[in-house]
Structures are given as structure tokens and as C-alpha cells.
Write a protein that holds these residues in place. Structure first.
Motif, short mmCIF file in Angstrom:
data_model
loop_
_atom_site.label_atom_id
_atom_site.label_comp_id
_atom_site.label_asym_id
_atom_site.label_seq_id
_atom_site.Cartn_x
_atom_site.Cartn_y
_atom_site.Cartn_z
N ASP A 136 -2.36 50.49 -58.71
CA ASP A 136 -0.92 50.44 -58.97
C ASP A 136 -0.66 49.13 -59.71
O ASP A 136 -1.43 48.74 -60.57
CB ASP A 136 -0.15 50.55 -57.65
CG ASP A 136 1.28 51.04 -57.81
OD1 ASP A 136 1.99 50.51 -58.68
OD2 ASP A 136 1.69 51.96 -57.07
N THR A 153 2.24 44.53 -53.40
CA THR A 153 3.14 45.10 -52.40
C THR A 153 4.36 44.19 -52.37
O THR A 153 4.23 42.97 -52.21
CB THR A 153 2.48 45.14 -51.02
OG1 THR A 153 1.29 45.92 -51.11
CG2 THR A 153 3.41 45.75 -49.99
N ASP A 183 0.91 48.53 -52.04
CA ASP A 183 1.70 48.94 -53.21
C ASP A 183 3.08 49.51 -52.87
O ASP A 183 3.73 50.11 -53.73
CB ASP A 183 0.92 49.95 -54.07
CG ASP A 183 -0.44 49.42 -54.48
OD1 ASP A 183 -0.47 48.42 -55.24
OD2 ASP A 183 -1.47 49.97 -54.04
N HIS A 229 2.02 53.16 -51.87
CA HIS A 229 2.80 53.48 -53.07
C HIS A 229 4.20 54.03 -52.76
O HIS A 229 4.86 54.55 -53.67
CB HIS A 229 2.05 54.47 -53.97
CG HIS A 229 0.61 54.15 -54.20
ND1 HIS A 229 0.19 53.20 -55.11
CD2 HIS A 229 -0.53 54.63 -53.63
CE1 HIS A 229 -1.13 53.14 -55.10
NE2 HIS A 229 -1.59 53.98 -54.19
N HIS A 269 8.15 54.00 -52.22
CA HIS A 269 9.27 53.19 -52.70
C HIS A 269 10.45 53.42 -51.77
O HIS A 269 10.79 54.58 -51.45
CB HIS A 269 9.68 53.60 -54.12
CG HIS A 269 8.66 53.27 -55.16
ND1 HIS A 269 8.89 53.42 -56.50
CD2 HIS A 269 7.39 52.78 -55.05
CE1 HIS A 269 7.82 53.05 -57.18
NE2 HIS A 269 6.90 52.66 -56.32
N GLN A 289 2.25 59.04 -48.76
CA GLN A 289 2.04 58.19 -49.92
C GLN A 289 2.76 58.74 -51.15
O GLN A 289 2.90 59.96 -51.32
CB GLN A 289 0.54 58.04 -50.21
CG GLN A 289 -0.19 59.33 -50.50
CD GLN A 289 -1.69 59.09 -50.61
OE1 GLN A 289 -2.18 57.98 -50.43
NE2 GLN A 289 -2.43 60.14 -50.92
N PHE A 290 3.23 57.84 -51.99
CA PHE A 290 3.94 58.10 -53.25
C PHE A 290 5.36 58.65 -53.07
O PHE A 290 6.02 58.95 -54.05
CB PHE A 290 3.14 59.05 -54.16
CG PHE A 290 1.85 58.46 -54.66
CD1 PHE A 290 1.86 57.53 -55.69
CD2 PHE A 290 0.64 58.83 -54.10
CE1 PHE A 290 0.67 56.97 -56.14
CE2 PHE A 290 -0.55 58.28 -54.55
CZ PHE A 290 -0.53 57.35 -55.58
#
Length: 263
Positions: free
Chosen positions: A101, A105, A122, A140, A142, A157-158
Motif C-alpha cells: 500500500d 498506517t 495500512d 487497508h 479506511h 480488509q479493504f
């Protein structure tokens, strides 16, 4: 130095402001930087290329800046960056980023992070968010400003969690959660607009009304997602000011969603 307990082990290369307080038996590594007014409790380990801003309160028994739990990690010089005025309660684990990524972090400002929270490699976390006990953010993920993640919730994740969203207790979050929306249950379902949170942030009745319209288009109409996005875009010609900015927040989030949204 009187603010640092004599049993703490701090590498001479670490950079701590003279006002930083460090509790007993805490270990701080050589690449750590900690800003003015921050307090580190006893029995913490802060390692890696970790930058902690000003006026943070990190309680006892935390592991900050550990290696990513990613089998591809090979010791690259990645980072953890924490902003200002965050409260971090006991037994949390925050990991460094990975080169898969951006290598960082990142945690913003004024967040309230309860006990046993895991923030994986991340993750990008905004400001003013709340992570309740045992919330777990995989790699990852957000998290937008003012979001709330309920206790014992796992985030895949993501996944992206929008600003002002609220996730209920013990949820399994495997899809993106749009801004302003309250979700809960297992399987996860969208329930309503986070009206209580928005009122606490002094959103006007008019702004909340527009957000309810967006919710209705996404979740209470027979439209496809593409049709709902187009209809939300059309609201911009009918509104103005802050309401338009809320519409843009929603449209930007939906355009960036990669795992599909909670429906």
C-alpha cells in the motif's frame, strides 16, 4: 527526565518532547517520535518508525508500531503515524504499514479508541472517530471522520467506512458502509440515517433532510445502485450550501467503493 519513570527503557535515538510522560516498564524504540504533552502509560511497547503527535493519552499495556501481520512483510522501513489528542485505552495493537500500500498506517486526530482494539497495517483512520472495545480493523481499511464502530465488530480488509457512519455491536463488516448510515446485524444490513450523531454535530434539519433523501434513494427505492447514484447527483440542482457538500461526500464515497456497499 523527571517525567520518565526510571524503569522505562527508551532508546537514546528516540525523539521525545521534554513534556512527554512515560510510565513504568515501558519500552520505546529508536525510530519513535512523540510530540509535546503526550502521555504513555506503564508496560507499553512503542517500536518501529512510529510518529505520535501532541497531547495523546496512551494507557497501559499497549503495543504500538509492531510489525504488520502480513506474511509478505520483509522488514521494509514502513511507518505508523498518529495525530494529536487521541485517547488510546488498554491492550490495543497498532501495526506499521506495508509496501503493498502506501507504506503508512495513519490515524488522525481526536479519536476515542477503547480497549483491545486492533488497527492493522495500512489502515487510514480519520478524526473524531470512536472504536469501541474489541473492534478489529483488518489491513487497508479506511475509516472516515466521526465514524463509530461498535464493540466486538470485525471489519474485513479493504473495506471503507464513510464519515458519520455508525456500525452496531458485534457486526461482521465485509462491504463498504456509506457515509451517514447506521448499519448492524449479521448479516449486516443498513438500518437508517445516523440522525442522533448528526444532531450532536449540529447538523441542521435541512441538511439531515437531504441526507434522508439520499438514504431513501439508496435503500428505500427500487433503483439499481447506478440509478440511485444518478438521482443523488440530481439533488445538487435542488439544494445548496452545506447540503451540497454532504451530497458530494456521498457521491465521492460511492465512486471510490470497491467492495460494494451494504444494501
Amino acid at each position: 527526565m523527571s517525567l520518565i519513570h526510571p524503569t522505562a527503557i527508551i532508546d537514546p535515538a528516540a525523539q521525545l518532547d521534554s513534556s512527554v510522560k512515560v510510565g513504568a516498564y515501558t519500552v520505546i524504540g529508536p525510530h519513535v517520535r512523540i510530540g509535546a504533552g503526550s502521555t504513555i502509560g506503564p508496560h507499553c511497547v512503542i517500536d518501529g518508525r512510529t510518529t505520535i503527535g501532541q497531547d495523546n493519552r496512551i494507557a497501559q499495556f499497549n503495543s504500538i508500531g509492531g510489525a504488520p501481520q502480513d506474511m509478505k512483510y520483509a522488514g521494509e522501513p514502513t511507518e505508523l503515524v498518529i495525530g494529536d489528542r487521541n485517547a488510546v485505552h488498554e491492550f490495543c495493537t497498532f501495526n506499521l504499514g506495508t509496501v503493498q500500500d502506501e507504506g503508512v498506517t495513519r490515524i488522525g486526530n481526536d479519536n476515542w479508541i477503547m480497549a483491545y482494539v486492533h488497527i492493522a497495517h495500512d489502515v487510514r483512520m480519520g478524526s473524531h472517530a470512536v472504536l469501541a472495545n474489541n473492534a478489529t480493523l483488518a489491513g487497508h481499511v479506511h475509516v472516515g471522520d466521526w465514524a463509530v464502530v461498535g464493540g466486538l465488530t470485525g471489519v474485513h480488509q479493504f473495506v471503507k467506512i464513510g464519515a458519520h457512519a455508525m456500525i452496531g455491536f458485534q457486526a461482521h463488516v465485509a462491504q463498504d458502509v456509506p457515509p451517514f448510515i447506521t448499519v448492524d446485524g449479521n448479516p449486516l444490513s443498513a438500518r437508517a440515517v445516523n440522525v442522533v450523531g448528526l444532531r450532536r454535530r449540529e447538523y441542521s434539519a435541512e441538511r439531515i433532510g437531504v441526507i434522508k433523501q439520499m438514504h431513501k434513494l439508496l435503500y428505500r427505492s427500487s433503483m439499481t445502485l447506478e440509478q440511485a447514484v444518478a438521482a443523488i447527483g440530481d439533488l445538487r440542482t435542488q439544494q445548496g450550501g452545506n447540503a451540497d457538500s454532504d451530497i458530494e461526500v456521498m457521491l465521492s464515497f460511492l465512486a471510490a467503493a470497491t467492495r460494494g456497499i451494504v444494501r
